[in-house]
Design a protein around this motif. Structure first.
Motif, PDB file in Angstrom:
ATOM      1  N   ASP A 151       0.808  -1.219   0.000  1.00 46.22           N
ATOM      2  CA  ASP A 151       0.000   0.000   0.000  1.00 46.22           C
ATOM      3  C   ASP A 151       0.842   1.268   0.000  1.00 46.22           C
ATOM      4  O   ASP A 151       0.313   2.378   0.084  1.00 46.22           O
ATOM      5  CB  ASP A 151      -0.965   0.007   1.189  1.00 46.22           C
ATOM      6  CG  ASP A 151      -0.266   0.087   2.541  1.00 46.22           C
ATOM      7  OD1 ASP A 151       0.994   0.117   2.570  1.00 46.22           O
ATOM      8  OD2 ASP A 151      -0.959   0.110   3.575  1.00 46.22           O
ATOM      9  N   GLY A 152       2.174   1.125  -0.078  1.00 48.92           N
ATOM     10  CA  GLY A 152       3.057   2.287  -0.122  1.00 48.92           C
ATOM     11  C   GLY A 152       3.665   2.687   1.206  1.00 48.92           C
ATOM     12  O   GLY A 152       4.533   3.568   1.251  1.00 48.92           O
ATOM     13  N   LEU A 153       3.232   2.063   2.307  1.00 47.52           N
ATOM     14  CA  LEU A 153       3.802   2.378   3.620  1.00 47.52           C
ATOM     15  C   LEU A 153       5.276   2.001   3.643  1.00 47.52           C
ATOM     16  O   LEU A 153       5.653   0.900   3.250  1.00 47.52           O
ATOM     17  CB  LEU A 153       3.047   1.615   4.714  1.00 47.52           C
ATOM     18  CG  LEU A 153       3.610   1.751   6.133  1.00 47.52           C
ATOM     19  CD1 LEU A 153       3.403   3.163   6.666  1.00 47.52           C
ATOM     20  CD2 LEU A 153       2.945   0.729   7.070  1.00 47.52           C
ATOM     21  N   CYS A 170       3.924  -8.969   9.669  1.00 46.09           N
ATOM     22  CA  CYS A 170       2.877  -8.693   8.686  1.00 46.09           C
ATOM     23  C   CYS A 170       1.734  -9.700   8.707  1.00 46.09           C
ATOM     24  O   CYS A 170       1.937 -10.901   8.956  1.00 46.09           O
ATOM     25  CB  CYS A 170       3.479  -8.681   7.284  1.00 46.09           C
ATOM     26  SG  CYS A 170       4.872  -7.543   7.098  1.00 46.09           S
ATOM     27  N   SER A 171       0.552  -9.201   8.367  1.00 46.72           N
ATOM     28  CA  SER A 171      -0.608 -10.058   8.119  1.00 46.72           C
ATOM     29  C   SER A 171      -0.674 -10.377   6.627  1.00 46.72           C
ATOM     30  O   SER A 171      -0.032  -9.714   5.802  1.00 46.72           O
ATOM     31  CB  SER A 171      -1.896  -9.352   8.550  1.00 46.72           C
ATOM     32  OG  SER A 171      -2.188  -8.269   7.677  1.00 46.72           O
ATOM     33  N   ALA A 172      -1.458 -11.387   6.277  1.00 49.19           N
ATOM     34  CA  ALA A 172      -1.623 -11.745   4.863  1.00 49.19           C
ATOM     35  C   ALA A 172      -2.248 -10.594   4.088  1.00 49.19           C
ATOM     36  O   ALA A 172      -1.877 -10.319   2.938  1.00 49.19           O
ATOM     37  CB  ALA A 172      -2.480 -13.004   4.744  1.00 49.19           C
ATOM     38  N   LYS A 173      -3.182  -9.883   4.714  1.00 50.72           N
ATOM     39  CA  LYS A 173      -3.838  -8.758   4.050  1.00 50.72           C
ATOM     40  C   LYS A 173      -2.850  -7.637   3.796  1.00 50.72           C
ATOM     41  O   LYS A 173      -2.845  -7.024   2.717  1.00 50.72           O
ATOM     42  CB  LYS A 173      -5.003  -8.258   4.907  1.00 50.72           C
ATOM     43  CG  LYS A 173      -5.813  -7.142   4.262  1.00 50.72           C
ATOM     44  CD  LYS A 173      -6.992  -6.748   5.135  1.00 50.72           C
ATOM     45  CE  LYS A 173      -7.807  -5.635   4.482  1.00 50.72           C
ATOM     46  NZ  LYS A 173      -8.954  -5.216   5.341  1.00 50.72           N
ATOM     47  N   GLU A 174      -2.001  -7.336   4.772  1.00 50.72           N
ATOM     48  CA  GLU A 174      -1.010  -6.274   4.601  1.00 50.72           C
ATOM     49  C   GLU A 174      -0.014  -6.607   3.492  1.00 50.72           C
ATOM     50  O   GLU A 174       0.499  -5.713   2.821  1.00 50.72           O
ATOM     51  CB  GLU A 174      -0.263  -6.047   5.917  1.00 50.72           C
ATOM     52  CG  GLU A 174      -1.113  -5.391   6.988  1.00 50.72           C
ATOM     53  CD  GLU A 174      -0.498  -5.469   8.366  1.00 50.72           C
ATOM     54  OE1 GLU A 174      -0.802  -4.597   9.192  1.00 50.72           O
ATOM     55  OE2 GLU A 174       0.281  -6.413   8.627  1.00 50.72           O
ATOM     56  N   LEU A 175       0.228  -7.903   3.285  1.00 50.50           N
ATOM     57  CA  LEU A 175       1.136  -8.346   2.232  1.00 50.50           C
ATOM     58  C   LEU A 175       0.443  -8.455   0.885  1.00 50.50           C
ATOM     59  O   LEU A 175       1.076  -8.787  -0.118  1.00 50.50           O
ATOM     60  CB  LEU A 175       1.741  -9.706   2.606  1.00 50.50           C
ATOM     61  CG  LEU A 175       2.657  -9.695   3.836  1.00 50.50           C
ATOM     62  CD1 LEU A 175       2.961 -11.114   4.273  1.00 50.50           C
ATOM     63  CD2 LEU A 175       3.940  -8.931   3.555  1.00 50.50           C
ATOM     64  N   ASN A 176      -0.867  -8.191   0.873  1.00 50.77           N
ATOM     65  CA  ASN A 176      -1.666  -8.239  -0.355  1.00 50.77           C
ATOM     66  C   ASN A 176      -1.605  -9.622  -1.011  1.00 50.77           C
ATOM     67  O   ASN A 176      -1.533  -9.756  -2.236  1.00 50.77           O
ATOM     68  CB  ASN A 176      -1.207  -7.172  -1.349  1.00 50.77           C
ATOM     69  CG  ASN A 176      -2.261  -6.864  -2.402  1.00 50.77           C
ATOM     70  OD1 ASN A 176      -3.455  -7.043  -2.154  1.00 50.77           O
ATOM     71  ND2 ASN A 176      -1.838  -6.406  -3.556  1.00 50.77           N
ATOM     72  N   PHE A 199      10.456 -13.630   1.326  1.00 49.79           N
ATOM     73  CA  PHE A 199       9.039 -13.952   1.212  1.00 49.79           C
ATOM     74  C   PHE A 199       8.426 -13.086   0.120  1.00 49.79           C
ATOM     75  O   PHE A 199       8.512 -11.857   0.173  1.00 49.79           O
ATOM     76  CB  PHE A 199       8.315 -13.721   2.536  1.00 49.79           C
ATOM     77  CG  PHE A 199       6.899 -14.241   2.547  1.00 49.79           C
ATOM     78  CD1 PHE A 199       6.630 -15.537   2.935  1.00 49.79           C
ATOM     79  CD2 PHE A 199       5.845 -13.440   2.133  1.00 49.79           C
ATOM     80  CE1 PHE A 199       5.327 -16.042   2.935  1.00 49.79           C
ATOM     81  CE2 PHE A 199       4.549 -13.922   2.114  1.00 49.79           C
ATOM     82  CZ  PHE A 199       4.295 -15.214   2.524  1.00 49.79           C
ATOM     83  N   PRO A 200       7.794 -13.709  -0.881  1.00 51.44           N
ATOM     84  CA  PRO A 200       7.187 -12.915  -1.965  1.00 51.44           C
ATOM     85  C   PRO A 200       5.904 -12.246  -1.508  1.00 51.44           C
ATOM     86  O   PRO A 200       5.094 -12.840  -0.799  1.00 51.44           O
ATOM     87  CB  PRO A 200       6.915 -13.968  -3.040  1.00 51.44           C
ATOM     88  CG  PRO A 200       6.721 -15.242  -2.277  1.00 51.44           C
ATOM     89  CD  PRO A 200       7.642 -15.159  -1.092  1.00 51.44           C
ATOM     90  N   ILE A 201       5.706 -10.994  -1.920  1.00 46.81           N
ATOM     91  CA  ILE A 201       4.505 -10.262  -1.535  1.00 46.81           C
ATOM     92  C   ILE A 201       3.700  -9.926  -2.781  1.00 46.81           C
ATOM     93  O   ILE A 201       4.194 -10.010  -3.894  1.00 46.81           O
ATOM     94  CB  ILE A 201       4.847  -8.974  -0.771  1.00 46.81           C
ATOM     95  CG1 ILE A 201       5.595  -7.985  -1.682  1.00 46.81           C
ATOM     96  CG2 ILE A 201       5.670  -9.291   0.464  1.00 46.81           C
ATOM     97  CD1 ILE A 201       5.772  -6.616  -1.066  1.00 46.81           C
ATOM     98  N   GLY A 202       2.433  -9.547  -2.561  1.00 47.84           N
ATOM     99  CA  GLY A 202       1.591  -9.111  -3.663  1.00 47.84           C
ATOM    100  C   GLY A 202       1.879  -7.659  -4.006  1.00 47.84           C
ATOM    101  O   GLY A 202       2.600  -6.956  -3.308  1.00 47.84           O
ATOM    102  N   LYS A 203       1.311  -7.206  -5.110  1.00 46.71           N
ATOM    103  CA  LYS A 203       1.509  -5.815  -5.539  1.00 46.71           C
ATOM    104  C   LYS A 203       0.165  -5.102  -5.606  1.00 46.71           C
ATOM    105  O   LYS A 203      -0.860  -5.719  -5.739  1.00 46.71           O
ATOM    106  CB  LYS A 203       2.176  -5.771  -6.917  1.00 46.71           C
ATOM    107  CG  LYS A 203       3.610  -6.282  -6.897  1.00 46.71           C
ATOM    108  CD  LYS A 203       4.516  -5.367  -6.098  1.00 46.71           C
ATOM    109  CE  LYS A 203       5.967  -5.791  -6.188  1.00 46.71           C
ATOM    110  NZ  LYS A 203       6.866  -4.915  -5.445  1.00 46.71           N
TER     111      LYS A 203
END
Length: 203
Positions: A151-153, A170-176, A199-203
């Motif tokens: 989210d840009g944070l 991190c939560s799963a939601k925060e990692l998108n 750990f791979p994150i979403g975009k």
């Protein structure tokens, strides 16, 4: 050091964030397509490279990874404009698997915990966390200082209720992440997750 690029919403500008500005007053020294951002006391906190697509191709949006060759190219662009500073490559992952070594209640909060979490290369970070499900022995995802959340944070060292904190759990939601559960709490990883692994994150 954080590299951020989002041509759709921010224009064709590569932003290089080297320190937390903490909402301090900033000044800008622009020379050609390069701008240096400094605080009132002269501390460099970032660089902007305008019309960067004329110089190089950047893969991805949001927080992006540049090769050592691309960083050297940025240095050449800076030096050509008369800036003496140089950017230093940091290829270490900013989102990693961590192991909660200790977890105790925050002395000045009824919902925060203070955890010591082992990350890559045996490094242990103290992180203040508000999730109810954090506990000793848990494998978690840690956003280290210098990470940019989907989210840009931006994640920098800081304090929560007077206790130093060097990252974020991190939560799963925060990692998108796709199909992230709606329940509150940090993401709990399997016991066989490898500490220090990116750990791979979403975009």
């Amino acid at each position: 050091m954080i590299f951020a690029y989002n041509p759709k919403f921010v224009s064709d500008t590569l932003m290089v964030i080297v320190a937390d500005d903490k909402n301090l007053e900033q000044s800008t020294d622009r020379r050609g397509n390069v701008a240096r951002l400094t605080t009132a006391d002269g501390r460099v906190i970032g660089w902007n490279f305008f019309e960067i697509s004329k110089e190089m191709t950047i893969d991805g949006t949001g927080q992006v990874t540049l090769s050592a060759e691309q960083i050297e190219q940025l240095n050449q662009i800076m030096h050509a404009q008369g800036f003496e500073e140089s950017l230093v490559a940091d290829s270490s992952p900013k989102f990693v698997v961590g192991l909660v070594k200790t977890c105790v209640p925050h002395e000045d909060s009824d919902h925060l915990s203070v955890a010591e979490i082992e990350v890559d290369h045996g490094e242990v970070l103290q992180i203040v966390c508000g999730a109810a499900n954090i506990r000793k022995g848990l494998k978690v995802v840690v956003a280290k200082p210098g990470a940019m959340m989907p989210d840009g944070l931006l994640i920098w060292p800081g304090e929560l209720r007077g206790v130093a904190s060097f990252g974020m759990v991190c939560s799963a939601k925060e990692l998108n992440l796709a199909n992230a559960p709606m329940k509150r709490g940090i993401l709990e990883l399997p016991a066989d997750a490898i500490v220090g692994e990116a750990f791979p994150i979403g975009k």
